[in-house]
Scaffold this active site. Structure first.
Site, short mmCIF file in Angstrom:
data_model
loop_
_atom_site.label_atom_id
_atom_site.label_comp_id
_atom_site.label_asym_id
_atom_site.label_seq_id
_atom_site.Cartn_x
_atom_site.Cartn_y
_atom_site.Cartn_z
N PHE A 1 0.84 -1.20 0.00
CA PHE A 1 0.00 0.00 0.00
C PHE A 1 0.88 1.25 0.00
CE2 PHE A 1 -2.58 -3.20 2.13
CZ PHE A 1 -3.86 -2.99 1.63
N ASP A 2 0.52 2.20 -0.84
CA ASP A 2 1.06 3.54 -0.66
C ASP A 2 0.44 4.11 0.61
OD1 ASP A 2 2.24 6.11 -1.30
OD2 ASP A 2 0.22 6.71 -1.88
N LYS A 3 1.18 4.91 1.36
CA LYS A 3 0.62 5.44 2.61
C LYS A 3 -0.30 6.63 2.37
CE LYS A 3 2.77 8.32 5.45
NZ LYS A 3 1.81 9.39 5.82
#
Length: 701
Positions: free
Chosen positions: A386-388
């Site tokens: 996941f991108d944050k």
């Protein structure tokens, strides 16, 4: 680069030429119906579906099958009536051949003309063989059940397609546009960029645009899957050209096909009808049928070798009378029975029907899955990266803590901070002001003067004749600003360890407060990650450019298994590749723009909030149309269900063939039973696949 990709997409996309999308008025569609029933359509760029029209319209194939059955039953019944010549029954069987074999022969000829042999050809040969043997009754029965099975199969598949095709009816055919000061109704294809359209209460929005006048809620469920209407308000600058704007706030943007609430809205058009989000969505969904899944490619390869093998076996069986003591007619009859039994009808339709149903169900839930490959791959994942920012978090900083120091009250501290930050151009200033006003709506703010930004450190200003400093630790560690007391330093360090961005507030020589901000996790993030874990996702890795300390603090709050910080965009690509090597299959979830390279390297690229984002729609394998992380478990659960049904269909179709072939070779089963079981299995796999249309997310964390 983006413009180039847009221009090249039709010719150089994954699946070649994209089909033209019909966004016509209802009247146009009715006119097309009168001229569109031209039989078996296989246009370039279209799906391999069968549109069977004729004198009875779209139901002609079904009517022909029923006529075949009626003639067959009549002929069979008359054969038991004494005094009626057997020739009458024979004539009825031959006429039944025509109605039952018309579309079978048509498809067989078209396939042979392209240099191939498919199931229709095998069925036709079997029926002709039965006629040669004088078994007109069994030949007619074969064609009746085969044509009925085909007709019902097409009917069932059309049901899945209609679930997708319904998207074309979302956008209204006309719009009320303001031209020369007058309201004029025009077709949506005639709308021009920058024009103003008026959308009345409880009506569909005809074009992508921004609200320039009026406030109200809009039901975006048809596009994004959001269950709660979204509040809309006008943009600050109605005269601005928003057609090239990449980041338009959700409260300003509207999409074609969504439903206006109880207020009149004036909307500035930012996308032509052919480029609207709904049109792009329809184009990509139409491409789905041409993107074959791994299982479908396997069945295609299997059929490529299996069908010629069956023809060789049948030819050999025709000459069995030379080896065993039986008449040629018996050998030939057995060969025709094997031909029916071995035709992989159920196998051919088992995977496409499941893929189409799964994709249709996903589209209804606000998830665009671009074909069978990502649909199957999604269900096999064990790791997700996941991108944050903007994916697991809100994507914008919020004021999280206000700590008054040295006897000052919270309200006074906020008054001072807001007065300075209102005049600051620092990226965090807007978040500070907004958060402070939310804490105290009646906050009276004094005027700040001599506001001066200190690059990389903070800001200074005069408030009520007193010098105010607001900034990070580095600002106060500079010579002349005074040292930071240990207790305050420790408090700041503790906040930063928990992922907060902290700022100190100093008035003259006294520290009067600490404020902190944080890109807060999405409310649903923790629940979603728990659901993913329940679904069998072993590794959930958060990738971020933030420092490792911040990354770990956020990870602790939401429950990801690992957090990798200090990553540049190219580092995210390397991280995905590393995960791919260890886990074999990994998804990358991001916003589809700066995460596009990492998405491309993953097994499945998933874009968040893809509605209105051209790049996200083009780069991702799966697009979550709304900015809703909670649709991810739904998509994975649906994929798992789809894979399960595909496997069931394979076992059913291959199992039936494996059982029927020995039975027909040994003479235990004749053409009649073989046909009944064969066609029954075909309908069974289609009905099994259509269960996906009723799928409901049942994940419980």
């Amino acid at each position: 680069m983006e413009e180039q990709s847009k221009e090249q997409a039709p010719e150089n996309g994954r699946q070649g030429r994209q089909p033209q999308i019909d966004i016509s008025t209802a009247k146009d569609k009715e006119e097309k119906k009168d001229h569109g029933q031209k039989g078996h359509v296989h246009e370039e760029g279209e799906s391999e579906g069968h549109e069977h029209g004729g004198i009875f319209g779209k139901n002609t194939e079904l009517v022909y099958a029923l006529l075949c059955g009626a003639l067959l039953a009549t002929g069979w019944g008359l054969s038991f009536v004494s005094g009626i010549s057997p020739t009458v029954s024979l004539v009825l069987y031959i006429i039944a051949y025509y109605f039952g074999g018309y579309y079978t022969a048509k498809e067989a000829v078209q396939t042979i003309a392209k240099g191939g042999f498919e199931i229709d050809f095998l069925m036709l040969v079997a029926a002709i063989g039965a006629g040669i043997l004088g078994e007109w009754l069994e030949g007619a029965l074969l064609l009746f059940l085969f044509s009925l099975g085909h007709a019902l199969e097409h009917f069932a598949m059309e049901k899945a397609r209609k679930s997708i095709a319904a998207l074309t009816d979302l956008a209204p055919p006309t719009a009320l546009v303001v031209r020369d000061g007058k309201e004029t109704e025009v077709r949506i294809e005639e709308l021009r960029l920058g024009e103003t359209i008026i959308v009345k209460p409880n009506s569909k929005i005809p074009a992508d645009g921004v609200v320039i006048k009026g406030e109200g809620s809009v039901n975006q469920a048809p596009i994004t899957g959001e269950s709660v209407p979204v509040d809309k308000r006008p943009v600050d600058d109605p005269a601005k050209d928003y057609s090239a704007e990449k980041t338009i706030k959700p409260e300003h943007r509207v999409f074609a096909g969504t439903i206006n609430g109880g207020s009149v809205l004036e909307i500035k058009v930012i996308k032509e009808a052919k480029d609207s989000t709904i049109s792009r969505l329809i184009k990509m969904v139409n491409e789905v049928e041409k993107q074959k899944s791994p299982t479908q490619m396997f069945t295609d390869r299997f059929e490529r070798y299996f069908v010629p093998s069956v023809l060789v076996l049948v030819t050999l069986l025709c000459f069995a009378f030379l080896v065993i003591d039986e008449p040629f007619s018996k050998s030939f009859y057995r060969a025709m029975s094997v031909l029916v039994a071995a035709s992989p009808c159920a196998l051919a339709i088992s995977t496409p029907s499941a893929v189409l149903s799964g994709v249709a169900r996903a589209a209804r839930g606000g998830v665009l899955i671009k074909g069978g490959r990502p649909l199957e791959d999604l269900g096999e994942l064990t790791a997700i990266a996941f991108d944050k920012t903007g994916t697991l978090t809100e994507g914008k900083p919020k004021l999280t803590n206000v700590f008054p120091l040295n006897g000052i009250g919270e309200q006074e501290l906020l008054q001072i901070v807001v007065s300075v930050e209102k005049r600051s151009d620092h990226p965090l200033a807007e978040a500070i002001v907004k958060g402070a006003m939310e804490k105290n709506k009646d906050l009276s703010v004094p005027e700040a003067t001599n506001v001066k930004g200190i690059t990389g450190r903070g800001v200074q200003a005069d408030v009520a004749g007193e010098l105010i400093y607001i900034g990070n630790k580095a600002l106060f560690e500079d010579q002349g600003k005074g040292s930071i007391p240990k207790d305050i330093r420790d408090q700041v360090s503790h906040l930063e360890k928990d992922g907060h961005t902290s700022m100190l507030v100093k008035r003259k020589d006294t520290f009067i407060g600490i404020i902190s901000l944080m890109d807060t996790p999405r409310k649903e993030a923790q629940q979603v990650l728990q659901e993913l874990q329940t679904l069998g996702i072993r590794k959930m890795i958060m990738l971020t450019g933030d420092n490792q300390q911040v990354a770990e603090a956020v990870a602790k709050q939401i429950g990801v298994t690992e957090a990798w910080g200090n990553l540049m965009p190219e580092d995210k690509v390397s991280s995905v590749q590393k995960l791919d090597q260890s886990e074999k299959k990994v998804a990358m979830v991001g916003d589809g723009v700066n995460d596009a390279p990492a998405m491309a390297k993953s097994t499945v690229g998933i874009a968040m909030g893809a509605a209105g984002s051209d790049v996200a729609l083009e780069t991702a394998d799966i697009a979550l149309m709304g900015d809703k992380l909670e649709t991810l478990p739904f998509a994975i659960g649906l994929s798992r269900k789809s894979r399960g049904i595909i496997k069931q269909n394979l076992w059913i179709s291959l199992g039936i063939v494996a059982v029927l072939i020995p039975l027909t070779i040994s003479g235990i089963a004749s053409i009649g039973p073989a046909v009944v079981v064969h066609e029954g299995s075909t309908l069974l796999v289609v009905i099994n696949a259509l269960r996906l249309l009723a799928y409901k997310n049942k994940v419980k964390a």
